[in-house]
Design an enzyme around this catalytic site. Structure first.
Site, short mmCIF file in Angstrom:
data_model
loop_
_atom_site.label_atom_id
_atom_site.label_comp_id
_atom_site.label_asym_id
_atom_site.label_seq_id
_atom_site.Cartn_x
_atom_site.Cartn_y
_atom_site.Cartn_z
N SER A 59 0.84 -1.20 0.00
CA SER A 59 0.00 0.00 0.00
C SER A 59 0.87 1.25 0.00
O SER A 59 2.00 1.22 0.52
CB SER A 59 -0.89 0.02 1.24
OG SER A 59 -1.56 1.26 1.35
N TYR A 95 -1.34 0.14 10.45
CA TYR A 95 -1.50 -0.45 9.11
C TYR A 95 -0.30 -0.05 8.24
O TYR A 95 0.30 -0.88 7.54
CB TYR A 95 -2.81 0.06 8.50
CG TYR A 95 -3.05 -0.36 7.06
CD1 TYR A 95 -3.53 -1.63 6.76
CD2 TYR A 95 -2.81 0.52 6.00
CE1 TYR A 95 -3.76 -2.01 5.44
CE2 TYR A 95 -3.04 0.16 4.68
CZ TYR A 95 -3.52 -1.11 4.41
OH TYR A 95 -3.74 -1.48 3.10
N1 LIG Z 1 -8.85 -0.94 -0.64
C1 LIG Z 1 -7.84 -0.09 -0.55
O1 LIG Z 1 -8.02 1.15 -0.56
C2 LIG Z 1 -6.43 -0.61 -0.46
C3 LIG Z 1 -5.39 0.31 -0.66
C4 LIG Z 1 -4.07 -0.15 -0.58
C5 LIG Z 1 -3.82 -1.48 -0.35
N2 LIG Z 1 -4.88 -2.34 -0.17
C6 LIG Z 1 -4.53 -3.74 0.09
O2 LIG Z 1 -5.14 -4.54 -0.90
C7 LIG Z 1 -5.29 -5.87 -0.40
C8 LIG Z 1 -6.67 -6.36 -0.75
O3 LIG Z 1 -7.63 -5.59 -0.06
P1 LIG Z 1 -9.00 -5.14 -0.74
O4 LIG Z 1 -8.97 -3.67 -0.85
O5 LIG Z 1 -9.26 -5.96 -1.94
O6 LIG Z 1 -10.05 -5.44 0.42
P2 LIG Z 1 -10.96 -6.73 0.72
O7 LIG Z 1 -11.84 -7.02 -0.43
O8 LIG Z 1 -11.56 -6.45 2.04
O9 LIG Z 1 -9.89 -7.89 0.81
C9 LIG Z 1 -9.17 -8.24 1.96
C10 LIG Z 1 -9.04 -9.72 1.88
O10 LIG Z 1 -8.13 -10.21 2.87
C11 LIG Z 1 -8.68 -11.42 3.37
N3 LIG Z 1 -8.11 -11.75 4.65
C12 LIG Z 1 -7.93 -10.93 5.72
N4 LIG Z 1 -7.37 -11.61 6.73
C13 LIG Z 1 -7.20 -12.89 6.28
C14 LIG Z 1 -6.68 -14.05 6.85
N5 LIG Z 1 -6.22 -14.07 8.11
N6 LIG Z 1 -6.66 -15.19 6.12
C15 LIG Z 1 -7.12 -15.20 4.85
N7 LIG Z 1 -7.64 -14.12 4.26
C16 LIG Z 1 -7.66 -12.97 4.96
C17 LIG Z 1 -10.17 -11.13 3.43
O11 LIG Z 1 -10.90 -12.33 3.58
P3 LIG Z 1 -12.47 -12.33 3.95
O12 LIG Z 1 -13.16 -11.99 2.66
O13 LIG Z 1 -12.70 -13.70 4.42
O14 LIG Z 1 -12.63 -11.27 5.01
C18 LIG Z 1 -10.36 -10.45 2.09
O15 LIG Z 1 -10.51 -11.38 1.07
C19 LIG Z 1 -4.99 -5.80 1.09
O16 LIG Z 1 -3.66 -6.26 1.31
C20 LIG Z 1 -5.05 -4.32 1.39
O17 LIG Z 1 -4.25 -3.97 2.48
C21 LIG Z 1 -6.16 -1.95 -0.24
#
Ligand SMILES: NC(=O)c1ccc[n+]([C@@H]2O[C@H](COP(=O)([O-])OP(=O)(O)OC[C@H]3O[C@@H](n4cnc5c(N)ncnc54)[C@H](OP(=O)(O)O)[C@@H]3O)[C@@H](O)[C@H]2O)c1
Length: 254
Positions: A147, A160
């Site tokens: 991120s 975070y």
């Molecule tokens: N959205 C943003 O603005 C943003 C910006 C920068 C970086 N990111 C990064 O992008 C990545 C994906 O996030 P996203 O935005 O796509 O959000 P998201 O749809 O909420 O995805 C997060 C995922 O992580 C999974 N997860 C969390 N803890 C876990 C564990 N212990 N074991 C297995 N799975 C786990 C969740 O599973 P469940 O579905 O079962 O909860 C979910 O599938 C993350 O690393 C996040 O930090 C996001």
């Protein structure tokens, strides 16, 4: 790109945190190239939906594997199974993560530790195994969603941010170690993305759709990049953020 048949598309993809919105958008593009997948997620129902979606979009084979990625002791067996089921891994894509509760983490170490464990330590465990696997194979791609929050500590989300900043440094080091073995280590730095993780935040012009981020990720893999900001303008924003002197930055409400 590190691809076993010299074509542009990766063929055997291990996706960790496959139910994430960013992962789904990325995997859909790979499915169109008839890739095969080993999907890992902790929610069996969501994982089955992702599997079905990828199959309808052209995936040649999809295996769904339910696991909580916080369980680092289970990683080696799970990763060995993925390599065996896929018949070898071309691309390992890590997308799991939690935003966490920053105010709670400021008051309670256990809350901070849980964020660091999921975002940083579990990724360290996975990448340690994967780096050795690909180094032996002398090819392959490790692509990890980090991120922009890891570029500078902000008062509003530094736990975070620290988890992602630690991840960035770790990936830098792994890349410097195994690049000469022909392995790509890609650090992916999205800005704000409209996903379930940010569903509670008020949207503004800086928010990107997962489809745009997925496209940037696939292109960065194909181009053999080390680091990608997505959307690309975040590279410029972070240049400005990093250039603000510390004495001014600490007075800003970011
Ligand atoms: N959205 C943003 O603005 C943003 C910006 C920068 C970086 N990111 C990064 O992008 C990545 C994906 O996030 P996203 O935005 O796509 O959000 P998201 O749809 O909420 O995805 C997060 C995922 O992580 C999974 N997860 C969390 N803890 C876990 C564990 N212990 N074991 C297995 N799975 C786990 C969740 O599973 P469940 O579905 O079962 O909860 C979910 O599938 C993350 O690393 C996040 O930090 C996001």
């Amino acid at each position: 790109m590190a691809d076993r048949q010299g074509t542009a598309a990766p063929q055997r993809v291990l996706a960790l945190g496959a139910t994430s919105a960013i992962a789904q958008a990325t995997l859909r593009l790979l499915a169109e190239t008839h890739a095969s997948f080993f999907l890992v997620g902790r929610n069996a129902e969501k994982l089955a939906a992702v599997r079905d979606d990828l199959l309808t979009r052209g995936a040649s084979a999809v295996t769904a594997y339910v696991a909580d990625l916080d369980d680092t002791a289970a990683h080696p067996a799970m990763l060995a199974q993925a390599a065996s089921v896929l018949g070898g891994i071309d691309v390992a894509f890590l997308a799991h993560g939690v935003l966490g509760d920053q105010p709670a983490a400021e008051m309670d170490y256990a809350t901070a530790e849980a964020i660091l464990h999921t975002n940083f330590l579990s990724a360290v465990s996975l990448v340690t195994w994967l780096a050795n696997y690909f180094e032996t194979e002398r090819r392959g791609t490790i692509a990890v969603v980090s991120s922009v929050a890891g570029d500078r500590g902000r008062k509003s989300n530094y736990v975070y941010g620290a988890s992602k900043g630690g991840l960035n440094i770790f990936l830098d080091g792994v890349r410097n170690r195994i690049d000469r073995a022909g392995v790509q280590v890609l650090t992916i730095k999205p800005g704000f993305v409209a996903t379930p993780m940010t569903a509670h935040l008020k949207k503004n012009a800086l928010f990107a759709e997962p489809a745009k981020v997925g496209k940037d990720i696939v292109r960065a893999i194909e181009k053999g990049k080390d680091v990608v900001y997505t959307p690309h303008f975040w590279g410029l924003i972070m240049l400005v953020v990093l250039s603000v002197p510390r004495r001014i930055f600490k007075r800003m409400n970011m």
